[in-house]
Write an enzyme that holds these catalytic residues in place. Structure first.
Site, PDB file in Angstrom:
ATOM      1  N   GLY A 158       9.907  18.086   4.254  1.00 15.59           N
ATOM      2  CA  GLY A 158       9.179  17.878   5.471  1.00 15.59           C
ATOM      3  C   GLY A 158       7.761  18.137   5.404  1.00 15.59           C
ATOM      4  O   GLY A 158       7.201  18.803   6.450  1.00 15.59           O
ATOM      5  N   ASN A 181       5.325  16.436   5.085  1.00 19.99           N
ATOM      6  CA  ASN A 181       4.587  15.226   5.918  1.00 19.99           C
ATOM      7  C   ASN A 181       4.625  15.598   7.596  1.00 19.99           C
ATOM      8  O   ASN A 181       3.775  15.627   8.257  1.00 19.99           O
ATOM      9  CB  ASN A 181       4.904  13.837   5.753  1.00 19.99           C
ATOM     10  CG  ASN A 181       4.183  13.456   4.487  1.00 19.99           C
ATOM     11  OD1 ASN A 181       2.728  13.213   4.599  1.00 19.99           O
ATOM     12  ND2 ASN A 181       4.826  13.289   3.359  1.00 19.99           N
ATOM     13  N   MET A 195      15.463   8.996   3.300  1.00 15.40           N
ATOM     14  CA  MET A 195      15.795   8.338   2.236  1.00 15.40           C
ATOM     15  C   MET A 195      17.045   7.281   2.605  1.00 15.40           C
ATOM     16  O   MET A 195      18.267   7.483   2.067  1.00 15.40           O
ATOM     17  CB  MET A 195      16.346   9.153   1.188  1.00 15.40           C
ATOM     18  CG  MET A 195      15.379  10.288   0.753  1.00 15.40           C
ATOM     19  SD  MET A 195      14.110   9.548   0.004  1.00 15.40           S
ATOM     20  CE  MET A 195      14.405   9.338  -1.508  1.00 15.40           C
ATOM     21  N   ARG A 196      16.790   6.489   3.717  1.00 16.40           N
ATOM     22  CA  ARG A 196      17.977   5.464   4.093  1.00 16.40           C
ATOM     23  C   ARG A 196      17.439   4.348   4.386  1.00 16.40           C
ATOM     24  O   ARG A 196      16.280   4.276   5.035  1.00 16.40           O
ATOM     25  CB  ARG A 196      18.728   5.954   5.417  1.00 16.40           C
ATOM     26  CG  ARG A 196      19.360   7.300   5.048  1.00 16.40           C
ATOM     27  CD  ARG A 196      21.035   6.976   4.778  1.00 16.40           C
ATOM     28  NE  ARG A 196      21.682   6.160   5.815  1.00 16.40           N
ATOM     29  CZ  ARG A 196      22.850   5.714   5.459  1.00 16.40           C
ATOM     30  NH1 ARG A 196      23.369   5.956   4.311  1.00 16.40           N
ATOM     31  NH2 ARG A 196      23.632   4.887   6.221  1.00 16.40           N
ATOM     32  N   LEU A 197      17.977   3.220   3.938  1.00 20.56           N
ATOM     33  CA  LEU A 197      17.433   1.943   4.316  1.00 20.56           C
ATOM     34  C   LEU A 197      18.301   1.707   5.793  1.00 20.56           C
ATOM     35  O   LEU A 197      19.124   2.416   6.119  1.00 20.56           O
ATOM     36  CB  LEU A 197      17.959   0.939   3.367  1.00 20.56           C
ATOM     37  CG  LEU A 197      17.484   0.662   2.056  1.00 20.56           C
ATOM     38  CD1 LEU A 197      18.047   0.152   1.168  1.00 20.56           C
ATOM     39  CD2 LEU A 197      16.053   0.580   2.035  1.00 20.56           C
ATOM     40  N   ASN A 231       6.430   3.728   7.608  1.00 25.61           N
ATOM     41  CA  ASN A 231       6.916   4.389   6.520  1.00 25.61           C
ATOM     42  C   ASN A 231       5.735   4.822   5.505  1.00 25.61           C
ATOM     43  O   ASN A 231       4.841   4.159   5.613  1.00 25.61           O
ATOM     44  CB  ASN A 231       8.015   3.683   5.493  1.00 25.61           C
ATOM     45  CG  ASN A 231       8.493   4.349   4.478  1.00 25.61           C
ATOM     46  OD1 ASN A 231       9.032   5.538   4.552  1.00 25.61           O
ATOM     47  ND2 ASN A 231       8.581   3.646   3.196  1.00 25.61           N
ATOM     48  N   SER A 245       0.673   4.592   0.278  1.00 23.26           N
ATOM     49  CA  SER A 245       0.584   3.483   1.142  1.00 23.26           C
ATOM     50  C   SER A 245       1.429   3.687   2.539  1.00 23.26           C
ATOM     51  O   SER A 245       2.384   4.416   2.250  1.00 23.26           O
ATOM     52  CB  SER A 245       1.150   2.369   0.461  1.00 23.26           C
ATOM     53  OG  SER A 245       0.845   1.874  -0.630  1.00 23.26           O
ATOM     54  N   ASP A 293      10.463  -1.289   0.873  1.00 24.22           N
ATOM     55  CA  ASP A 293       8.964  -1.040   0.955  1.00 24.22           C
ATOM     56  C   ASP A 293       7.990  -2.215   0.851  1.00 24.22           C
ATOM     57  O   ASP A 293       6.953  -2.470   0.131  1.00 24.22           O
ATOM     58  CB  ASP A 293       8.598  -0.198  -0.127  1.00 24.22           C
ATOM     59  CG  ASP A 293       9.203   1.164  -0.428  1.00 24.22           C
ATOM     60  OD1 ASP A 293       9.363   1.827   0.596  1.00 24.22           O
ATOM     61  OD2 ASP A 293       9.806   1.675  -1.310  1.00 24.22           O
TER      62      ASP A 293
HETATM   63  C1  GRF Z   1       6.852  11.996   0.108  1.00 28.88           C
HETATM   64  O1  GRF Z   1       6.313  11.870  -0.895  1.00 28.88           O
HETATM   65  C2  GRF Z   1       6.810  10.714   0.863  1.00 28.88           C
HETATM   66  O2  GRF Z   1       5.818   9.812   0.388  1.00 28.88           O
HETATM   67  C3  GRF Z   1       7.886  10.026   0.143  1.00 28.88           C
HETATM   68  O3  GRF Z   1       8.871  11.179   0.293  1.00 28.88           O
HETATM   69  C4  GRF Z   1       8.420  12.249   0.176  1.00 28.88           C
HETATM   70  C5  GRF Z   1       8.643  12.916   1.296  1.00 28.88           C
HETATM   71  O4  GRF Z   1       8.087  14.368   1.382  1.00 28.88           O
HETATM   72  N1  GRF Z   1       8.505   9.001   1.147  1.00 28.88           N
HETATM   73  P1  GRF Z   1       8.003  15.549   2.503  1.00 28.88           P
HETATM   74  O5  GRF Z   1       9.567  15.634   2.730  1.00 28.88           O
HETATM   75  O6  GRF Z   1       7.422  14.788   3.610  1.00 28.88           O
HETATM   76  O7  GRF Z   1       7.606  16.719   1.974  1.00 28.88           O
END
Ligand code: GRF
Length: 210
Positions: A14, A16, A92-94, A115, A144, A153
């Site tokens: 987390g 981000n 991490m899910r579609l 995303n 991206s 993606d």
């Molecule tokens: C990031 O690198 C993002 O681009 C990818 O998963 C990672 C998530 O990192 N989709 P975080 O959980 O935000 O640290």
């Protein structure tokens, strides 16, 4: 201006999410994180949400028969918060086409899920963008941000930014360089969405003047 109501979906650490929360709290973007949704009860991202008093919703996929039932439970718990935008940040899910349709933002006439992918799409889609680009031996990679569509993606690209790989890089150093960019680029994309500055023309996302 009303703040854009954002729900962030996570599965992992987390960082981000943290950056998005910080940008919201410091009023650098006109948005608020109204809920954090995880499919993993152990995701550290949930601790981050709790520290900021943000409601968390945990719906573990393994407890459901299929994707649709899992999503139905998420929708049931999340819709109460009336999100305007769903932000996948290491989720991490579609998701199914029905879920994508459910989240469509009719007011803005835009898809309602975005995303972040740690590679320069359409190169290196999938779960390990940094690792795949590094192993391939690229001299430049990138970040991206795209709308979610039915593929992996493959949705229309909102923002991209490149960064170099240096000769001396380890994969970790390469990833760190990219992550710093992620943490700036994602809030920027959310702000563009909040300010109605995105317009999809075919597959191309135009950034409109303020
Ligand atoms: C990031 O690198 C993002 O681009 C990818 O998963 C990672 C998530 O990192 N989709 P975080 O959980 O935000 O640290």
């Amino acid at each position: 201006m009303n703040k854009l109501r954002v729900a962030v979906f996570v599965s992992g650490s987390g960082t981000n999410l943290q950056s998005i929360i910080d940008h919201c709290e410091n009023q650098k973007i006109d948005a608020e994180v109204i809920a954090v949704v995880s499919n993993k009860s152990t995701a550290y991202a949930l601790e981050r949400a709790k520290r900021h008093n943000i409601p968390t919703i945990v719906v573990e996929s393994k407890k459901f028969k299929d994707r649709r039932e899992h999503e139905a439970e998420i929708i049931k718990q999340l819709d109460i918060y009336k999100p305007e935008l769903i932000v996948f940040a290491g989720y991490m899910r579609l998701v199914t086409p029905e879920f994508i349709r459910h989240c469509y933002n009719k007011e803005k006439n835009l898809p309602g899920i975005i995303n972040i992918h740690p590679a320069l799409l359409p190169s290196f889609p999938g779960t390990d963008g940094y690792g795949d680009a590094f192993k391939y031996g690229v001299k430049y990679s990138g970040i991206s941000i795209h709308f979610i569509d039915e593929g992996v993606d493959t949705g229309p690209i909102i923002l991209q930014q490149t960064f170099p790989r240096y000769d001396s890089d380890t994969l970790e150093e390469f990833r760190e360089r990219g992550l710093k960019i992620e943490h700036k680029l994602y809030p920027m994309a959310i702000q563009l969405y909040a300010h109605n500055r995105l317009k999809i023309e075919g597959r191309y996302v135009k950034i409109l003047e303020e």
